[in-house]
Design a protein around this motif. Structure first.
Motif, PDB file in Angstrom:
ATOM      1  N   LYS A 131       0.959   5.391  -0.045  1.00 20.57           N
ATOM      2  CA  LYS A 131       0.243   6.661   0.114  1.00 20.57           C
ATOM      3  C   LYS A 131       1.091   7.764  -0.519  1.00 20.57           C
ATOM      4  N   ALA A 155      -4.936   5.132   4.667  1.00 25.14           N
ATOM      5  CA  ALA A 155      -3.940   4.222   4.104  1.00 25.14           C
ATOM      6  C   ALA A 155      -3.535   3.162   5.120  1.00 25.14           C
ATOM      7  N   VAL A 193      -2.996   5.115  -2.442  1.00 21.03           N
ATOM      8  CA  VAL A 193      -3.899   5.966  -1.664  1.00 21.03           C
ATOM      9  C   VAL A 193      -3.437   7.417  -1.820  1.00 21.03           C
ATOM     10  N   LEU A 203      -6.374   0.632   5.447  1.00 20.94           N
ATOM     11  CA  LEU A 203      -6.444  -0.213   4.254  1.00 20.94           C
ATOM     12  C   LEU A 203      -5.338  -1.259   4.270  1.00 20.94           C
ATOM     13  N   ALA A 261      -6.345  10.973   5.011  1.00 23.01           N
ATOM     14  CA  ALA A 261      -5.862  10.035   4.000  1.00 23.01           C
ATOM     15  C   ALA A 261      -4.728   9.150   4.523  1.00 23.01           C
ATOM     16  N   VAL A 272       0.863  -1.177   0.000  1.00 20.69           N
ATOM     17  CA  VAL A 272       0.000   0.000   0.000  1.00 20.69           C
ATOM     18  C   VAL A 272       0.897   1.224   0.000  1.00 20.69           C
ATOM     19  N   VAL A 286      -7.239   4.835  -4.211  1.00 19.14           N
ATOM     20  CA  VAL A 286      -8.276   5.110  -3.215  1.00 19.14           C
ATOM     21  C   VAL A 286      -8.031   6.451  -2.535  1.00 19.14           C
ATOM     22  N   SER A 287      -9.111   7.146  -2.225  1.00 20.90           N
ATOM     23  CA  SER A 287      -9.020   8.409  -1.490  1.00 20.90           C
ATOM     24  C   SER A 287     -10.269   8.580  -0.633  1.00 20.90           C
TER      25      SER A 287
END
Length: 336
Positions: A32, A202, A61, A205, A198, A30, A182-183
């Motif tokens: 960000k 992250a 993200v 997620l 955010a 993931v 994703v946001s």
């Protein structure tokens, strides 16, 4: 009209490629992307594409606070701030401000990011927390704060905290060879759309999908002992020394450190505050560049694969294995 050959998707294996001879098993990552990195999105996208081609699964993200501030100024509605009794400041997201924030994230930042990732050869899919009930949230209750120099009880702030994350949609997309992007915003079932942080999104997620890595990229090398000295990088942050290191952070970096710590405590084994200005920022973070979170105790010397984590990490590893099975069995993407 395009021919059928031009509209059909190739097999995901030919597009993504097989892992290179030197790579390990596929990992779930993931990433960000900080809002200050818009000028470097191409470098990050190319790096993510290389990781995807090596067989890794990447979730991207992003936020959009800086772009929301620009759009608000263009619309004649400058961003306003709340100041809590303890002095902590946050965005004042009343109804009109929430509309501006959603327009900035979903209408400006995300399309630009999707175009850059597509140009790198990825199949990005833009999502917010609202899509597929991906992220539910709890709107913050009324609170006393200072707004525009006046202390009052604020009842119309549409900000909240992440409640639950359902990774089903993300796992399905990853299994089809797509790159989810994703946001915020997220959904409060009773209050409707709410803004959530955010970085914390992250982190949640990463825990939900059983990620191997959470990499938070910004425009600094990582956590600095002295914010004015780029050479004062904290290279290793032991989890049991979190409070002491939080004293070194300020502003958004404090939120990033807390978010990273939450993911690490939640079982994500590799968590890094990385420098998004590097040419290959994700690869660099995985190689040790930035601030890496480490366990409180040194790992037991029983083999290279031992992480020396707590029983919670063992449980998280089981969850990752289970969710990987979900990815492997996910339906192929459209057109296959």
């Amino acid at each position: 009209m395009p021919s059928s050959a031009s509209t059909s998707r190739p097999d995901s294996r030919s597009r993504r490629g097989f892992p290179s001879p030197g790579s390990t098993r596929p990992e779930r990552i993931v990433v960000k992307l900080g809002g200050s990195l818009q000028e470097r999105i191409g470098d990050a996208g190319a790096d993510i594409a290389r990781l995807s081609a090596a067989g890794h699964h990447v979730v991207v993200v992003h936020g959009g606070g800086a772009e929301a501030d620009r759009l608000a100024a263009e619309l004649g509605r400058p961003t306003r701030r709340l100041t809590a009794p303890g002095g902590r400041q946050s965005r004042y997201t009343d109804g009109p401000a929430l509309d501006v924030l959603a327009m900035a994230m979903l209408g400006r930042v995300k399309p630009t990011l999707l175009a850059a990732l597509s140009g790198s050869g990825l199949w990005p899919v833009g999502l917010s927390g609202l899509d597929g009930t991906l992220v539910t949230a709890r709107r913050n209750p009324p609170t006393r704060a200072v707004v525009d120099g006046v202390e009052r009880v604020v009842r119309d702030d549409h900000s909240g905290r992440v409640g639950e994350v359902d990774p089903t949609l993300l796992l399905t997309l990853l299994g089809g060879g797509f790159t989810p992007v994703v946001s915020p915003p997220a959904l409060d079932a009773e209050e409707g759309m709410v803004n959530v942080d955010a970085d914390r999104l992250a982190a949640r997620l990463a825990v939900a999908v059983g990620a191997d890595w959470l990499i938070l990229l910004s425009d600094v090398p990582g956590l600095l002992r002295d914010g004015a000295d780029a050479t004062s990088l904290v290279e290793r942050l032991p989890h049991d020394e979190l409070d002491a290191h939080l004293l070194m952070a300020s502003g958004r970096m404090r939120v990033k450190v807390r978010s990273a710590a939450e993911a690490f405590a939640g079982g994500v084994p590799h968590v890094v505050l990385g420098d998004g200005r590097l040419e290959s920022p994700v690869t660099a973070a995985r190689a040790g560049a930035g601030t890496t979170f480490v366990a409180a105790a040194p790992p037991a010397p029983v083999g290279r694969g031992t992480r020396g984590r707590t029983a919670a990490s063992s449980s998280a590893a089981s969850a990752r294995s289970s969710s990987r099975g979900e990815v492997a069995s996910a339906a192929p993407g459209p057109g296959r």
